[in-house]
Each structure stands twice: as C-alpha cells, then as structure tokens.
Design a protein around this motif. Structure first.
Motif, PDB file in Angstrom:
ATOM      1  N   GLU A  52       0.989  -1.141   0.010  1.00 51.74           N
ATOM      2  CA  GLU A  52      -0.079   0.037   0.115  1.00 51.74           C
ATOM      3  C   GLU A  52       0.997   1.296   0.208  1.00 51.74           C
ATOM      4  N   VAL A  53       0.516   2.327  -0.902  1.00 51.14           N
ATOM      5  CA  VAL A  53       1.147   3.410  -0.680  1.00 51.14           C
ATOM      6  C   VAL A  53       0.602   4.407   0.141  1.00 51.14           C
ATOM      7  N   PRO A  54       1.341   4.839   0.927  1.00 50.11           N
ATOM      8  CA  PRO A  54       0.772   6.092   1.855  1.00 50.11           C
ATOM      9  C   PRO A  54       0.094   7.026   1.312  1.00 50.11           C
ATOM     10  N   ALA A  55      -1.339   7.325   1.817  1.00 51.79           N
ATOM     11  CA  ALA A  55      -2.027   8.350   1.209  1.00 51.79           C
ATOM     12  C   ALA A  55      -1.321   9.768   1.130  1.00 51.79           C
ATOM     13  N   ALA A  56      -0.501   9.866   1.787  1.00 52.93           N
ATOM     14  CA  ALA A  56       0.279  11.424   1.795  1.00 52.93           C
ATOM     15  C   ALA A  56       0.920  11.505   0.516  1.00 52.93           C
ATOM     16  N   GLU A  57       1.487  10.383  -0.098  1.00 53.20           N
ATOM     17  CA  GLU A  57       2.195  10.430  -1.291  1.00 53.20           C
ATOM     18  C   GLU A  57       1.294  10.757  -2.364  1.00 53.20           C
ATOM     19  N   PHE A  58      -0.013  10.461  -2.425  1.00 53.09           N
ATOM     20  CA  PHE A  58      -0.912  10.796  -3.652  1.00 53.09           C
ATOM     21  C   PHE A  58      -2.093  11.869  -3.411  1.00 53.09           C
ATOM     22  N   LYS A  59      -1.548  12.250  -2.047  1.00 55.76           N
ATOM     23  CA  LYS A  59      -2.838  13.489  -1.550  1.00 55.76           C
ATOM     24  C   LYS A  59      -2.868  14.680  -2.558  1.00 55.76           C
ATOM     25  N   GLY A  60      -3.935  15.274  -3.086  1.00 53.15           N
ATOM     26  CA  GLY A  60      -3.975  16.349  -4.005  1.00 53.15           C
ATOM     27  C   GLY A  60      -3.535  15.936  -5.591  1.00 53.15           C
ATOM     28  N   ILE A  61      -3.686  14.825  -5.819  1.00 53.63           N
ATOM     29  CA  ILE A  61      -3.304  14.273  -7.209  1.00 53.63           C
ATOM     30  C   ILE A  61      -4.386  13.904  -7.821  1.00 53.63           C
ATOM     31  N   THR A  62      -4.699  14.379  -9.042  1.00 57.71           N
ATOM     32  CA  THR A  62      -6.031  14.223  -9.759  1.00 57.71           C
ATOM     33  C   THR A  62      -5.816  13.645 -11.048  1.00 57.71           C
ATOM     34  N   VAL A  63      -6.650  12.751 -11.799  1.00 52.00           N
ATOM     35  CA  VAL A  63      -6.691  12.541 -13.096  1.00 52.00           C
ATOM     36  C   VAL A  63      -8.061  13.098 -13.898  1.00 52.00           C
ATOM     37  N   THR A  64      -7.824  13.747 -14.983  1.00 55.68           N
ATOM     38  CA  THR A  64      -9.040  14.304 -15.583  1.00 55.68           C
ATOM     39  C   THR A  64      -8.980  13.708 -16.972  1.00 55.68           C
ATOM     40  N   PHE A  65     -10.016  12.969 -17.342  1.00 50.66           N
ATOM     41  CA  PHE A  65     -10.453  12.404 -18.566  1.00 50.66           C
ATOM     42  C   PHE A  65     -11.261  13.163 -19.461  1.00 50.66           C
ATOM     43  N   GLU A  66     -10.793  13.468 -20.694  1.00 51.84           N
ATOM     44  CA  GLU A  66     -11.354  14.248 -21.618  1.00 51.84           C
ATOM     45  C   GLU A  66     -11.338  13.537 -22.959  1.00 51.84           C
ATOM     46  N   GLY A  67     -12.596  13.215 -23.490  1.00 53.16           N
ATOM     47  CA  GLY A  67     -12.470  12.343 -24.550  1.00 53.16           C
ATOM     48  C   GLY A  67     -11.747  11.062 -24.472  1.00 53.16           C
ATOM     49  N   ASP A  68     -10.592  10.740 -25.282  1.00 50.90           N
ATOM     50  CA  ASP A  68      -9.847   9.375 -25.056  1.00 50.90           C
ATOM     51  C   ASP A  68      -8.347   9.959 -24.649  1.00 50.90           C
ATOM     52  N   LYS A  69      -8.235  11.023 -23.961  1.00 49.28           N
ATOM     53  CA  LYS A  69      -7.036  11.704 -23.093  1.00 49.28           C
ATOM     54  C   LYS A  69      -7.298  11.821 -21.858  1.00 49.28           C
ATOM     55  N   TYR A  70      -6.191  11.654 -21.219  1.00 49.78           N
ATOM     56  CA  TYR A  70      -6.504  12.092 -19.629  1.00 49.78           C
ATOM     57  C   TYR A  70      -4.990  12.759 -19.180  1.00 49.78           C
ATOM     58  N   THR A  71      -5.159  13.389 -18.122  1.00 46.08           N
ATOM     59  CA  THR A  71      -4.302  14.171 -17.675  1.00 46.08           C
ATOM     60  C   THR A  71      -4.150  14.026 -16.064  1.00 46.08           C
ATOM     61  N   VAL A  72      -2.949  13.583 -15.651  1.00 44.75           N
ATOM     62  CA  VAL A  72      -2.666  13.359 -14.155  1.00 44.75           C
ATOM     63  C   VAL A  72      -2.039  14.629 -13.642  1.00 44.75           C
ATOM     64  N   ASN A  73      -2.476  15.307 -12.793  1.00 48.85           N
ATOM     65  CA  ASN A  73      -1.978  16.650 -12.105  1.00 48.85           C
ATOM     66  C   ASN A  73      -1.917  16.602 -10.695  1.00 48.85           C
ATOM     67  N   LYS A  74      -0.999  17.167 -10.298  1.00 51.36           N
ATOM     68  CA  LYS A  74      -0.823  17.603  -8.741  1.00 51.36           C
ATOM     69  C   LYS A  74      -0.728  19.255  -8.828  1.00 51.36           C
ATOM     70  N   GLY A  75      -2.082  19.711  -8.443  1.00 50.48           N
ATOM     71  CA  GLY A  75      -2.117  21.106  -8.316  1.00 50.48           C
ATOM     72  C   GLY A  75      -1.992  21.733 -10.010  1.00 50.48           C
ATOM     73  N   ASP A  76      -1.031  22.605 -10.204  1.00 48.96           N
ATOM     74  CA  ASP A  76      -1.097  23.018 -11.695  1.00 48.96           C
ATOM     75  C   ASP A  76      -0.267  22.131 -12.580  1.00 48.96           C
TER      76      ASP A  76
END
Length: 152
Positions: A52-76
């Motif tokens: 298990e990866v500690p939650a603190a390591e992926f806190k604030g990270i999101t993935v956004t799907f638009e069509g067939d593309k996705y972007t993983v962001n941490k903040g900006d």
C-alpha cells in the motif's frame, strides 16, 4: 451459373455489411464506455509492488479524462498525459495508454479497468511489459489504483 454467382455476391455483401455493423457496434460500445470516464477523479488508494502506498504520497493528485485523453495533475503541475484505447468487450475490460507527457513518455501502459458509478479501479503495468489479469497490485511492476469521481 449466373444464379450461383449472384448468390455468392449477395452472400459476400451481407457478410461484409455484418462486419461493418459489428465494428460500428464495437465503436459505439467504446464511445459509451469513454463517457463513463469523463471528468475529474481523485486517487483513493494505490497499491504498487504488493505494498500500500501511503495516502500522503498521492494526496492532491487528480486525473482528468477528456475524450480519449487523460491528464494526471498535482495542483497545476502535469505529472503525466496520455491517450487511452479501451476494449470493453474483453473480460476484464482492457486499456492501453500511450504516454505523451511525463517520465514514461512514449511508453504504452497495459492495463485492465472496472468502472462502477463513481468508482474507477485500474490495474496496470507502468513499464508496459505485461497486462494484468486481475485487480491486484502484486509484487513487481503491477500497480492497482482506485479512483473516486469528483462531484461538481
């Protein structure tokens, strides 16, 4: 002879049009499946290499799907951007993500996914060597991520 030739041509046309219909139906299934992904998702849990990866390591990270593309962001900051190809006809459903930005640029990530309402489960080999067959973040390179949809 003429009747046999006409029958053969009709059979070929019907067979070909059935193939086109099947491909169109498959494309419609992919489009329908892609719609389920659309929007922004958080990382709820991550298991990599059997741990298990500690939650603190992926806190604030999101993935956004638009069509067939996705972007993983941490903040900006863009951590990874990719184009994904889904195959909902397989069991488990498969995805191939071609990384366009980030440390694994050019890599094709092989994965499986399961999407139910606002929960998305993805299991993949970030090195692109072997597609997982079940949802486990086993030892080695296999990673299991559970996402939750961000409500608007």
């Amino acid at each position: 002879m003429r009747i046999a030739l006409v029958t053969l041509l009709c059979t070929l046309v019907l067979t070909a049009s059935g193939g086109i219909g099947a491909r169109a139906e498959g494309k419609a299934d992919v489009e329908k499946e892609l719609k389920k992904f659309q929007g922004t998702w958080t990382f709820e849990s991550v298991e990599a290499g059997g741990k298990e990866v500690p939650a603190a390591e992926f806190k604030g990270i999101t993935v956004t799907f638009e069509g067939d593309k996705y972007t993983v962001n941490k903040g900006d900051e863009v951590i990874q951007a990719a184009t994904q190809k889904l195959d909902p006809s397989k069991s488990p459903k498969t995805l191939d993500a071609t990384v366009a930005e980030g440390p694994n640029k050019g890599t094709v990530i092989l994965g499986i996914y399961e999407i139910s309402g606002d929960t998305l489960k993805v299991c993949f080999d970030p090195e692109g060597k072997k597609r997982p067959t079940e949802f486990k973040g086993e030892s080695g390179a296999q990673t299991l991520v559970v996402h939750k949809r961000v409500k608007k």
